[in-house]
Design a protein around this motif. Structure first.
Motif, PDB file in Angstrom:
ATOM      1  N   ALA A   4      15.015  -5.677  -6.631  1.00  0.00           N
ATOM      2  CA  ALA A   4      14.580  -4.352  -6.198  1.00  0.00           C
ATOM      3  C   ALA A   4      13.846  -3.629  -7.324  1.00  0.00           C
ATOM      4  CB  ALA A   4      15.767  -3.527  -5.734  1.00  0.00           C
ATOM      5  N   ALA A   5      14.332  -3.765  -8.547  1.00  0.00           N
ATOM      6  CA  ALA A   5      13.676  -3.122  -9.677  1.00  0.00           C
ATOM      7  C   ALA A   5      12.322  -3.759  -9.940  1.00  0.00           C
ATOM      8  CB  ALA A   5      14.549  -3.194 -10.920  1.00  0.00           C
ATOM      9  N   LEU A   6      12.239  -5.079  -9.783  1.00  0.00           N
ATOM     10  CA  LEU A   6      10.958  -5.749  -9.970  1.00  0.00           C
ATOM     11  C   LEU A   6       9.958  -5.314  -8.905  1.00  0.00           C
ATOM     12  CD1 LEU A   6      12.006  -9.382 -10.922  1.00  0.00           C
ATOM     13  CD2 LEU A   6      10.890  -7.696 -12.366  1.00  0.00           C
ATOM     14  N   MET A   7      10.430  -5.174  -7.672  1.00  0.00           N
ATOM     15  CA  MET A   7       9.561  -4.711  -6.602  1.00  0.00           C
ATOM     16  C   MET A   7       9.034  -3.324  -6.911  1.00  0.00           C
ATOM     17  SD  MET A   7      11.364  -5.983  -3.042  1.00  0.00           S
ATOM     18  CE  MET A   7      11.031  -4.407  -2.351  1.00  0.00           C
ATOM     19  N   GLU A   8       9.899  -2.477  -7.451  1.00  0.00           N
ATOM     20  CA  GLU A   8       9.510  -1.105  -7.745  1.00  0.00           C
ATOM     21  C   GLU A   8       8.415  -1.054  -8.799  1.00  0.00           C
ATOM     22  OE1 GLU A   8      11.500   2.963  -9.519  1.00  0.00           O
ATOM     23  OE2 GLU A   8      12.767   1.471  -8.568  1.00  0.00           O
ATOM     24  N   THR A   9       8.525  -1.887  -9.823  1.00  0.00           N
ATOM     25  CA  THR A   9       7.524  -1.852 -10.888  1.00  0.00           C
ATOM     26  C   THR A   9       6.208  -2.486 -10.457  1.00  0.00           C
ATOM     27  OG1 THR A   9       8.380  -3.899 -11.813  1.00  0.00           O
ATOM     28  CG2 THR A   9       9.229  -1.841 -12.734  1.00  0.00           C
ATOM     29  N   ASN A  10       6.246  -3.449  -9.520  1.00  0.00           N
ATOM     30  CA  ASN A  10       5.028  -4.120  -9.074  1.00  0.00           C
ATOM     31  C   ASN A  10       4.368  -3.394  -7.907  1.00  0.00           C
ATOM     32  OD1 ASN A  10       5.406  -6.086 -10.978  1.00  0.00           O
ATOM     33  ND2 ASN A  10       6.528  -7.437  -9.609  1.00  0.00           N
ATOM     34  N   GLU A  11       5.052  -2.488  -7.296  1.00  0.00           N
ATOM     35  CA  GLU A  11       4.586  -1.803  -6.102  1.00  0.00           C
ATOM     36  C   GLU A  11       3.592  -0.707  -6.453  1.00  0.00           C
ATOM     37  OE1 GLU A  11       7.393   0.494  -3.574  1.00  0.00           O
ATOM     38  OE2 GLU A  11       7.834  -1.520  -2.873  1.00  0.00           O
ATOM     39  N   GLU A  12       2.432  -0.740  -5.796  1.00  0.00           N
ATOM     40  CA  GLU A  12       1.458   0.321  -6.029  1.00  0.00           C
ATOM     41  C   GLU A  12       0.901   0.795  -4.696  1.00  0.00           C
ATOM     42  OE1 GLU A  12      -1.494  -0.366  -8.984  1.00  0.00           O
ATOM     43  OE2 GLU A  12      -0.096  -1.317 -10.347  1.00  0.00           O
ATOM     44  N   GLY A  13       1.770   0.956  -3.695  1.00  0.00           N
ATOM     45  CA  GLY A  13       1.326   1.397  -2.382  1.00  0.00           C
ATOM     46  C   GLY A  13       1.289   2.910  -2.300  1.00  0.00           C
ATOM     47  N   THR A  14       0.981   3.376  -1.110  1.00  0.00           N
ATOM     48  CA  THR A  14       0.956   4.810  -0.881  1.00  0.00           C
ATOM     49  C   THR A  14       2.368   5.343  -0.803  1.00  0.00           C
ATOM     50  OG1 THR A  14       0.969   4.568   1.515  1.00  0.00           O
ATOM     51  CG2 THR A  14      -1.189   4.569   0.422  1.00  0.00           C
ATOM     52  N   GLY A  15       2.477   6.642  -0.773  1.00  0.00           N
ATOM     53  CA  GLY A  15       3.798   7.270  -0.687  1.00  0.00           C
ATOM     54  C   GLY A  15       4.531   6.877   0.572  1.00  0.00           C
ATOM     55  N   ILE A  16       3.804   6.736   1.690  1.00  0.00           N
ATOM     56  CA  ILE A  16       4.433   6.368   2.968  1.00  0.00           C
ATOM     57  C   ILE A  16       4.985   4.961   2.886  1.00  0.00           C
ATOM     58  CG2 ILE A  16       3.971   5.929   5.415  1.00  0.00           C
ATOM     59  CD1 ILE A  16       1.916   8.213   5.273  1.00  0.00           C
ATOM     60  N   GLN A  17       4.247   4.042   2.277  1.00  0.00           N
ATOM     61  CA  GLN A  17       4.730   2.665   2.134  1.00  0.00           C
ATOM     62  C   GLN A  17       5.984   2.624   1.271  1.00  0.00           C
ATOM     63  OE1 GLN A  17       1.231   0.901   0.526  1.00  0.00           O
ATOM     64  NE2 GLN A  17       0.543   0.074   2.500  1.00  0.00           N
ATOM     65  N   GLN A  18       6.016   3.423   0.238  1.00  0.00           N
ATOM     66  CA  GLN A  18       7.187   3.442  -0.634  1.00  0.00           C
ATOM     67  C   GLN A  18       8.399   4.019   0.086  1.00  0.00           C
ATOM     68  OE1 GLN A  18       6.032   5.463  -4.205  1.00  0.00           O
ATOM     69  NE2 GLN A  18       4.902   3.709  -5.004  1.00  0.00           N
ATOM     70  N   VAL A  19       8.189   5.052   0.900  1.00  0.00           N
ATOM     71  CA  VAL A  19       9.294   5.660   1.638  1.00  0.00           C
ATOM     72  C   VAL A  19       9.842   4.692   2.675  1.00  0.00           C
ATOM     73  CG1 VAL A  19       9.887   7.496   3.277  1.00  0.00           C
ATOM     74  CG2 VAL A  19       8.568   8.026   1.237  1.00  0.00           C
ATOM     75  N   THR A  20       8.965   3.995   3.388  1.00  0.00           N
ATOM     76  CA  THR A  20       9.434   3.061   4.416  1.00  0.00           C
ATOM     77  C   THR A  20      10.086   1.834   3.798  1.00  0.00           C
ATOM     78  OG1 THR A  20       7.238   2.059   4.534  1.00  0.00           O
ATOM     79  CG2 THR A  20       7.745   3.809   6.128  1.00  0.00           C
ATOM     80  N   ALA A  21       9.745   1.485   2.560  1.00  0.00           N
ATOM     81  CA  ALA A  21      10.368   0.343   1.893  1.00  0.00           C
ATOM     82  C   ALA A  21      11.730   0.711   1.322  1.00  0.00           C
ATOM     83  CB  ALA A  21       9.466  -0.176   0.778  1.00  0.00           C
ATOM     84  N   GLY A  22      12.051   1.990   1.264  1.00  0.00           N
ATOM     85  CA  GLY A  22      13.304   2.456   0.680  1.00  0.00           C
ATOM     86  C   GLY A  22      14.551   1.838   1.285  1.00  0.00           C
ATOM     87  N   PRO A  23      14.725   1.878   2.611  1.00  0.00           N
ATOM     88  CA  PRO A  23      15.926   1.294   3.206  1.00  0.00           C
ATOM     89  C   PRO A  23      16.063  -0.202   2.927  1.00  0.00           C
ATOM     90  CG  PRO A  23      14.869   2.763   4.761  1.00  0.00           C
ATOM     91  CD  PRO A  23      13.940   2.627   3.592  1.00  0.00           C
ATOM     92  N   ALA A  24      14.958  -0.931   2.932  1.00  0.00           N
ATOM     93  CA  ALA A  24      15.019  -2.367   2.645  1.00  0.00           C
ATOM     94  C   ALA A  24      15.445  -2.603   1.199  1.00  0.00           C
ATOM     95  CB  ALA A  24      13.665  -3.020   2.913  1.00  0.00           C
TER      96      ALA A  24
END
Length: 87
Positions: A4-24
């Motif tokens: 999850a931490a690796l995904m967070e550092t590699n993720e450069e999507g929009t705010g909506i994509q980050q919010v929807t990825a939160g539960p996963a």
């Protein structure tokens, strides 16, 4: 580092994509946490007692050592100060 931490550092999507990825990400984090907690071994009563005794003995030995050092330094300083005041 967790996935999850690796995904967070590699993720450069929009705010909506980050919010929807939160539960996963939360679900993945909880799954990894549960897997790690299964590896935890609780010490036996005997292990806890023996380590407690070691800690207590060590604390008293250090206390005696520091009391001795304090006594020697205190008396030495008193002797030096008395010698300086006398002259």
């Amino acid at each position: 580092m967790s996935k999850a931490a690796l995904m967070e550092t590699n993720e450069e999507g929009t705010g909506i994509q980050q919010v929807t990825a939160g539960p996963a990400r939360l679900f993945e984090f909880l799954k990894e946490t549960r897997a790690e907690m299964r590896k935890v071994v609780t010490p036996t009563r005997g292990e806890v007692q023996s380590t407690t005794i070691v800690v207590l003995v060590t604390v008293f030995l250090f206390a005696a050592y520091f009391e001795l050092v304090d006594l020697v330094l205190g008396r030495g300083l008193d002797a030096i100060l008395k010698h300086l005041v006398a002259h």
